[in-house]
Enzyme design. Sequence first.
Site, mmCIF file in Angstrom:
data_model
loop_
_atom_site.group_PDB
_atom_site.id
_atom_site.type_symbol
_atom_site.label_atom_id
_atom_site.label_comp_id
_atom_site.label_asym_id
_atom_site.label_seq_id
_atom_site.Cartn_x
_atom_site.Cartn_y
_atom_site.Cartn_z
ATOM 1 N N LYS A 137 34.884 39.181 44.144
ATOM 2 C CA LYS A 137 35.910 38.208 43.745
ATOM 3 C C LYS A 137 35.387 37.084 42.829
ATOM 4 C CE LYS A 137 39.058 39.577 44.687
ATOM 5 N NZ LYS A 137 39.525 40.843 44.038
ATOM 6 N N SER A 138 34.365 37.409 42.071
ATOM 7 C CA SER A 138 33.764 36.403 41.188
ATOM 8 C C SER A 138 34.048 36.664 39.714
ATOM 9 C CB SER A 138 32.246 36.386 41.394
ATOM 10 O OG SER A 138 31.950 36.119 42.727
ATOM 11 N N GLY A 139 34.862 37.684 39.433
ATOM 12 C CA GLY A 139 35.119 38.010 38.024
ATOM 13 C C GLY A 139 34.462 39.319 37.614
ATOM 14 N N THR A 140 34.173 40.155 38.598
ATOM 15 C CA THR A 140 33.517 41.449 38.353
ATOM 16 C C THR A 140 34.316 42.313 37.372
ATOM 17 O OG1 THR A 140 33.041 41.311 40.719
ATOM 18 C CG2 THR A 140 32.456 43.373 39.596
ATOM 19 N N HIS A 158 27.487 45.145 43.889
ATOM 20 C CA HIS A 158 27.707 43.912 44.656
ATOM 21 C C HIS A 158 26.511 43.653 45.589
ATOM 22 C CE1 HIS A 158 31.671 42.893 43.406
ATOM 23 N NE2 HIS A 158 32.349 43.733 44.137
ATOM 24 N N ARG A 201 30.912 32.490 40.585
ATOM 25 C CA ARG A 201 32.154 31.708 40.525
ATOM 26 C C ARG A 201 32.129 30.692 41.654
ATOM 27 N NH1 ARG A 201 38.306 34.198 41.066
ATOM 28 N NH2 ARG A 201 39.343 32.471 40.017
ATOM 29 N N ARG A 223 45.105 38.718 39.263
ATOM 30 C CA ARG A 223 46.032 37.769 39.875
ATOM 31 C C ARG A 223 46.250 36.638 38.891
ATOM 32 N NH1 ARG A 223 46.327 33.463 43.650
ATOM 33 N NH2 ARG A 223 44.130 33.018 43.274
ATOM 34 N N LYS A 224 45.724 35.437 39.218
ATOM 35 C CA LYS A 224 45.967 34.281 38.345
ATOM 36 C C LYS A 224 44.856 34.075 37.323
ATOM 37 C CE LYS A 224 48.540 30.869 41.049
ATOM 38 N NZ LYS A 224 48.346 29.559 41.700
ATOM 39 N N GLY A 225 43.615 34.199 37.805
ATOM 40 C CA GLY A 225 42.467 34.019 36.922
ATOM 41 C C GLY A 225 42.344 32.608 36.387
HETATM 42 P P1 A3P Z 1 42.048 35.160 41.236
HETATM 43 O O1 A3P Z 1 42.344 35.858 42.528
HETATM 44 O O2 A3P Z 1 41.551 33.759 41.435
HETATM 45 O O3 A3P Z 1 43.155 35.220 40.269
HETATM 46 P P2 A3P Z 1 36.764 40.480 41.009
HETATM 47 O O4 A3P Z 1 37.025 41.181 39.730
HETATM 48 O O5 A3P Z 1 35.322 40.148 41.221
HETATM 49 O O6 A3P Z 1 37.395 41.189 42.158
HETATM 50 O O7 A3P Z 1 37.475 39.051 40.887
HETATM 51 C C1 A3P Z 1 38.867 38.960 40.906
HETATM 52 C C2 A3P Z 1 39.270 37.649 40.272
HETATM 53 O O8 A3P Z 1 39.076 37.721 38.866
HETATM 54 C C3 A3P Z 1 40.744 37.364 40.492
HETATM 55 O O9 A3P Z 1 40.832 35.937 40.543
HETATM 56 C C4 A3P Z 1 41.364 37.930 39.225
HETATM 57 O O10 A3P Z 1 42.634 37.415 38.916
HETATM 58 C C5 A3P Z 1 40.318 37.519 38.189
HETATM 59 N N1 A3P Z 1 40.344 38.363 36.992
HETATM 60 C C6 A3P Z 1 40.532 39.691 36.924
HETATM 61 N N2 A3P Z 1 40.503 40.106 35.646
HETATM 62 C C7 A3P Z 1 40.317 39.002 34.895
HETATM 63 C C8 A3P Z 1 40.223 38.795 33.473
HETATM 64 N N3 A3P Z 1 40.337 39.786 32.626
HETATM 65 N N4 A3P Z 1 40.024 37.527 33.059
HETATM 66 C C9 A3P Z 1 39.906 36.513 33.917
HETATM 67 N N5 A3P Z 1 39.985 36.646 35.261
HETATM 68 C C10 A3P Z 1 40.200 37.881 35.748
#
Ligand code: A3P
Length: 323
Positions: free
Chosen positions: A68-71, A131, A155, A289-291
Site C-alpha cells: 500500500k505504498s504505491g507499488t 514486498h 509512503r 483509489r484516491k492516490g
Molecule cells: P490510496 O488507497 O491512498 O488511494 P499499492 O499499489 O502499494 O497497493 O498502493 C495502493 C495505493 O496507491 C492506493 O492509495 C492507490 O490509490 C494508489 N495508487 C495506485 N495507482 C496509483 C497511480 N497510478 N498513481 C498514484 N497513486 C496510485
Amino acid sequence: APPPPLAMPHSNMIEILPSLPLETRSLPLDLRCYNGFWVPERILRAIPDIHAGFETRPSDIFLASSPKSGTTWLKALAFTTLNRATYSPFDAGHPLRRCNPHDCAKFIEVHFDGVKDELEAIPSPRVLSTHLPYSMLPERVTGEDSGCRIVYICRNPKDVLVSGWLHFKKVSPKSVMGVQSFTLQEAFELFCQGRSLNGPQWQHVLQYWEESLRRPNKVLFLKYEEILCEPVVNLKKLAKFMGCAFEEEEEKGGVVDAIVELCSLPTLKDMEVNKSGHNYLTKNDGFFRKGVIGDWRNHLTPDMAEKLDKIVEEALQGSGLSF
Ligand code: A3P
C-alpha cells in the site's frame, strides 16, 4: 551498517514455522513473526525455494515496497520506462492498456512455484517486484556481485495504514466472509504493534533506506509523496538509475510526460482492464483509489496520528529519514 543477518537459516523454515509467533487478527492473511517481521505463513514457506531456486540476472530491476505504498504505480512507471523502445507510451496498444501493472512486474514471492517458469521466460532486462523485507531477499539479489538493482518506494505510514485498511477489508476473504470485522481501531492497534502485512512498516522502510545509503548505485529510495509532487523529476531519476536515462530528444518529444500521463491514477483507473479485469493476484480495481497525500486525516483521530507518529519517529531516530 548492513541489515542484521538472519537469525535462522531459511532451510529449516518448514520445521520452525509452527513455533513462530502467530497473528490471526490481521488482514488479509494470518501472519507469523520471522526475524522481526510479520509475514504471511505461505510466503515464509516459499522463502527456502526462492533462495535456492530463483535465478537472477545482473540486469534485473527489483521494485520493492511495503504493501500500500504505491507499488502499482511504481510498477507501471518502471515497466513503461524500461520497455519504451519496444512499447511506445504513445502507442494505443501499449501493454498497460491491456494488463494491470501487477501483471507487468510480478512478485517473486507470491505463488513462486506458479510463476518461476514465467519469470525465467521474461526477456532481459526484467522488472520484478517484492514486498519482502530487505533482510529476507535472496543473496543473489542483494550480494555485492549480483548486479541487480532495487528501487524502493515508501509512503507515509498513516496513509499506508488507511489505504491498507480500506483495501483489505474490501478484498480479504476473511473480511468478505464476515470472519473478521476489522475496524479501523483494530487495524490501527495491530499496525502500531508492527503486526501488519510484512510489518513493522517503518522497519521495512528503514532496512531499504539504510541499504540505499550504503549502496546508492544499487538501491534507489523513492517517496510516494515526492513522485506525486514532482513526477517528471522523479521519473528521470528512476530512468537514470535503471540505466535507461531519457535522451534530450525524447524529452523534447514529450516521452517523459507521456509516461507520467499513461501511468497516472486517473488514466489507469479509467482503463477497462482496470475497471473489470483480474490480474494474477486479485481483481484489478482494488489497487486504484484516491492516490492523494494525507487522506489519513479523513480517518484517523489526532490522537491516533500522534501515537503512530511517535512510534515511527522513535524507530527512525538518527537514520536521517523522516516522513
Ligand atoms: P490510496 O488507497 O491512498 O488511494 P499499492 O499499489 O502499494 O497497493 O498502493 C495502493 C495505493 O496507491 C492506493 O492509495 C492507490 O490509490 C494508489 N495508487 C495506485 N495507482 C496509483 C497511480 N497510478 N498513481 C498514484 N497513486 C496510485
